[in-house]
Design a protein around this motif. Structure first.
Motif, PDB file in Angstrom:
ATOM      1  N   ARG A  52      39.373  32.648  61.792  1.00  0.00           N
ATOM      2  CA  ARG A  52      39.960  33.892  62.249  1.00  0.00           C
ATOM      3  C   ARG A  52      40.201  34.908  61.278  1.00  0.00           C
ATOM      4  O   ARG A  52      40.276  36.143  61.654  1.00  0.00           O
ATOM      5  CB  ARG A  52      41.147  33.749  63.164  1.00  0.00           C
ATOM      6  CG  ARG A  52      40.742  32.893  64.465  1.00  0.00           C
ATOM      7  CD  ARG A  52      41.998  32.836  65.441  1.00  0.00           C
ATOM      8  NE  ARG A  52      41.363  32.032  66.504  1.00  0.00           N
ATOM      9  CZ  ARG A  52      42.429  31.622  67.461  1.00  0.00           C
ATOM     10  NH1 ARG A  52      43.705  31.797  67.327  1.00  0.00           N
ATOM     11  NH2 ARG A  52      41.793  30.882  68.541  1.00  0.00           N
ATOM     12  N   ARG A  53      40.509  34.524  60.069  1.00  0.00           N
ATOM     13  CA  ARG A  53      40.773  35.534  59.061  1.00  0.00           C
ATOM     14  C   ARG A  53      40.346  35.241  57.705  1.00  0.00           C
ATOM     15  O   ARG A  53      39.899  34.085  57.484  1.00  0.00           O
ATOM     16  CB  ARG A  53      42.398  35.345  59.320  1.00  0.00           C
ATOM     17  CG  ARG A  53      43.119  36.553  58.369  1.00  0.00           C
ATOM     18  CD  ARG A  53      44.229  37.158  59.143  1.00  0.00           C
ATOM     19  NE  ARG A  53      44.744  38.172  58.412  1.00  0.00           N
ATOM     20  CZ  ARG A  53      44.459  39.367  58.115  1.00  0.00           C
ATOM     21  NH1 ARG A  53      43.726  39.834  59.116  1.00  0.00           N
ATOM     22  NH2 ARG A  53      45.291  40.306  57.594  1.00  0.00           N
ATOM     23  N   VAL A  54      40.322  36.196  56.912  1.00  0.00           N
ATOM     24  CA  VAL A  54      39.839  36.053  55.343  1.00  0.00           C
ATOM     25  C   VAL A  54      41.087  36.646  54.753  1.00  0.00           C
ATOM     26  O   VAL A  54      41.561  37.626  55.150  1.00  0.00           O
ATOM     27  CB  VAL A  54      38.506  36.676  55.260  1.00  0.00           C
ATOM     28  CG1 VAL A  54      37.428  35.936  55.855  1.00  0.00           C
ATOM     29  CG2 VAL A  54      38.372  38.180  55.315  1.00  0.00           C
ATOM     30  N   SER A  55      41.414  36.237  53.545  1.00  0.00           N
ATOM     31  CA  SER A  55      42.274  36.604  52.820  1.00  0.00           C
ATOM     32  C   SER A  55      41.834  36.649  51.172  1.00  0.00           C
ATOM     33  O   SER A  55      41.115  35.655  50.815  1.00  0.00           O
ATOM     34  CB  SER A  55      43.602  36.206  52.921  1.00  0.00           C
ATOM     35  OG  SER A  55      43.426  34.689  52.636  1.00  0.00           O
ATOM     36  N   LEU A  56      42.442  37.511  50.542  1.00  0.00           N
ATOM     37  CA  LEU A  56      41.709  37.651  49.027  1.00  0.00           C
ATOM     38  C   LEU A  56      42.232  36.589  48.508  1.00  0.00           C
ATOM     39  O   LEU A  56      43.318  35.899  48.554  1.00  0.00           O
ATOM     40  CB  LEU A  56      42.228  38.918  48.436  1.00  0.00           C
ATOM     41  CG  LEU A  56      41.450  40.307  48.714  1.00  0.00           C
ATOM     42  CD1 LEU A  56      42.267  41.243  48.299  1.00  0.00           C
ATOM     43  CD2 LEU A  56      40.011  40.178  48.192  1.00  0.00           C
ATOM     44  N   THR A  57      41.466  36.121  47.469  1.00  0.00           N
ATOM     45  CA  THR A  57      41.816  34.946  46.681  1.00  0.00           C
ATOM     46  C   THR A  57      42.546  35.708  45.410  1.00  0.00           C
ATOM     47  O   THR A  57      42.550  36.800  45.247  1.00  0.00           O
ATOM     48  CB  THR A  57      40.593  34.176  45.959  1.00  0.00           C
ATOM     49  OG1 THR A  57      39.834  34.967  45.207  1.00  0.00           O
ATOM     50  CG2 THR A  57      39.846  33.444  47.062  1.00  0.00           C
ATOM     51  N   VAL A  58      43.157  34.914  44.649  1.00  0.00           N
ATOM     52  CA  VAL A  58      43.814  35.564  43.419  1.00  0.00           C
ATOM     53  C   VAL A  58      42.725  36.311  42.577  1.00  0.00           C
ATOM     54  O   VAL A  58      42.842  37.365  42.202  1.00  0.00           O
ATOM     55  CB  VAL A  58      44.618  34.511  42.250  1.00  0.00           C
ATOM     56  CG1 VAL A  58      44.860  35.215  41.140  1.00  0.00           C
ATOM     57  CG2 VAL A  58      45.746  33.900  43.404  1.00  0.00           C
ATOM     58  N   THR A  59      41.432  35.573  42.482  1.00  0.00           N
ATOM     59  CA  THR A  59      40.466  36.294  41.695  1.00  0.00           C
ATOM     60  C   THR A  59      40.078  37.342  42.554  1.00  0.00           C
ATOM     61  O   THR A  59      39.547  38.380  41.843  1.00  0.00           O
ATOM     62  CB  THR A  59      39.211  35.154  41.253  1.00  0.00           C
ATOM     63  OG1 THR A  59      39.075  34.552  42.498  1.00  0.00           O
ATOM     64  CG2 THR A  59      39.906  34.389  40.287  1.00  0.00           C
ATOM     65  N   GLY A  60      39.868  37.548  43.610  1.00  0.00           N
ATOM     66  CA  GLY A  60      39.542  38.445  44.353  1.00  0.00           C
ATOM     67  C   GLY A  60      40.359  39.734  44.507  1.00  0.00           C
ATOM     68  O   GLY A  60      40.028  40.890  44.189  1.00  0.00           O
ATOM     69  N   ALA A  61      41.696  39.556  44.484  1.00  0.00           N
ATOM     70  CA  ALA A  61      42.593  40.559  44.229  1.00  0.00           C
ATOM     71  C   ALA A  61      42.641  41.180  42.796  1.00  0.00           C
ATOM     72  O   ALA A  61      42.678  42.317  42.742  1.00  0.00           O
ATOM     73  CB  ALA A  61      43.962  40.120  44.598  1.00  0.00           C
ATOM     74  N   ASP A  62      42.230  40.262  41.793  1.00  0.00           N
ATOM     75  CA  ASP A  62      41.849  40.927  40.507  1.00  0.00           C
ATOM     76  C   ASP A  62      40.616  41.821  40.516  1.00  0.00           C
ATOM     77  O   ASP A  62      40.902  42.545  39.570  1.00  0.00           O
ATOM     78  CB  ASP A  62      41.774  39.622  39.408  1.00  0.00           C
ATOM     79  CG  ASP A  62      43.230  39.166  39.209  1.00  0.00           C
ATOM     80  OD1 ASP A  62      44.269  39.601  39.664  1.00  0.00           O
ATOM     81  OD2 ASP A  62      43.151  38.031  38.700  1.00  0.00           O
ATOM     82  N   PHE A  63      39.718  41.581  41.157  1.00  0.00           N
ATOM     83  CA  PHE A  63      38.520  42.059  41.157  1.00  0.00           C
ATOM     84  C   PHE A  63      38.502  43.473  42.086  1.00  0.00           C
ATOM     85  O   PHE A  63      37.873  44.374  41.625  1.00  0.00           O
ATOM     86  CB  PHE A  63      37.370  41.360  41.757  1.00  0.00           C
ATOM     87  CG  PHE A  63      35.936  42.027  41.677  1.00  0.00           C
ATOM     88  CD1 PHE A  63      35.236  42.218  40.632  1.00  0.00           C
ATOM     89  CD2 PHE A  63      35.218  42.076  42.888  1.00  0.00           C
ATOM     90  CE1 PHE A  63      34.033  42.517  40.512  1.00  0.00           C
ATOM     91  CE2 PHE A  63      34.119  42.554  42.935  1.00  0.00           C
ATOM     92  CZ  PHE A  63      33.515  42.913  41.947  1.00  0.00           C
ATOM     93  N   LEU A  64      39.241  43.210  43.042  1.00  0.00           N
ATOM     94  CA  LEU A  64      39.561  44.585  43.764  1.00  0.00           C
ATOM     95  C   LEU A  64      39.553  45.982  43.312  1.00  0.00           C
ATOM     96  O   LEU A  64      38.883  46.883  43.605  1.00  0.00           O
ATOM     97  CB  LEU A  64      40.641  44.173  44.888  1.00  0.00           C
ATOM     98  CG  LEU A  64      40.854  45.401  46.046  1.00  0.00           C
ATOM     99  CD1 LEU A  64      39.533  45.486  46.979  1.00  0.00           C
ATOM    100  CD2 LEU A  64      42.116  45.031  46.907  1.00  0.00           C
ATOM    101  N   PRO A  65      40.423  46.151  42.186  1.00  0.00           N
ATOM    102  CA  PRO A  65      40.616  47.525  41.587  1.00  0.00           C
ATOM    103  C   PRO A  65      39.521  48.064  40.985  1.00  0.00           C
ATOM    104  O   PRO A  65      39.089  49.095  41.205  1.00  0.00           O
ATOM    105  CB  PRO A  65      41.695  47.430  40.736  1.00  0.00           C
ATOM    106  CG  PRO A  65      42.689  46.506  40.984  1.00  0.00           C
ATOM    107  CD  PRO A  65      41.710  45.309  41.921  1.00  0.00           C
ATOM    108  N   ALA A  66      38.383  47.233  40.337  1.00  0.00           N
ATOM    109  CA  ALA A  66      37.470  47.476  39.657  1.00  0.00           C
ATOM    110  C   ALA A  66      36.309  47.851  40.730  1.00  0.00           C
ATOM    111  O   ALA A  66      35.757  48.788  40.469  1.00  0.00           O
ATOM    112  CB  ALA A  66      36.842  46.284  38.762  1.00  0.00           C
TER     113      ALA A  66
END
Length: 157
Positions: free
Chosen positions: A58-72
């Protein structure tokens, strides 16, 4: 890692998923099917070499690495959107300087309201109104001293 294989559609999809928290809602946002969104996400994860999201049914959430990649990814898309706007403005001639020549009476009476109305639609265009004698209007456009000439209706000759 072949970063040259990253593309705007993958990044746009990644950002939509991160913002929506759902592949289905992200699919609606980017006008694709959930299957296409999942495929783009998979391609992006293969290219960057790490998982971007933890997924449940039902849901997806950012991994730690996904959160690190988000600003770039956000910064890259902002630059792509800026380039797209710039290209559209250039294509539509929605930026730059337009030189309008007219006799003094037209420059003073008619052009200020017309320029103000045009500026509302095209704020990045600078209009330069120039006082030009009626006899010089056509030749000024022909010589590229003016982009547009306004004057009385009279024979060219």
């Amino acid at each position: 890692m072949a970063l040259s294989r990253l593309n705007a559609r993958q990044l746009e999809t990644f950002l939509a998923i991160a913002d929506c928290g759902s592949i289905a809602r992200a699919a609606d946002r980017v006008c694709l099917t959930p299957s296409a969104v999942s495929q783009l996400l998979g391609e992006l994860e293969r290219e960057v070499g790490f998982r971007l999201f933890d997924r449940t049914t039902r849901r997806v959430s950012l991994t730690v690495t996904g959160a690190d990649f988000l600003p770039a990814a956000s910064a890259a898309m902002a630059q792509l959107y800026a380039a797209e706007r710039s290209a559209r403005n250039i294509r539509d001639r929605a930026s730059g300087i337009v030189r309008v020549g007219a006799p003094l009476v037209l420059c003073a009476a008619a052009l200020p309201d017309a320029i103000a109305a045009y500026r509302e639609l095209h704020p990045n265009v600078t209009i330069r109104a120039l006082d030009v004698e009626v006899e010089r209007l056509v030749s000024s456009v022909a010589e590229a001293a003016l982009d547009i000439a306004l004057g009385p209706n009279q024979p060219l000759g």
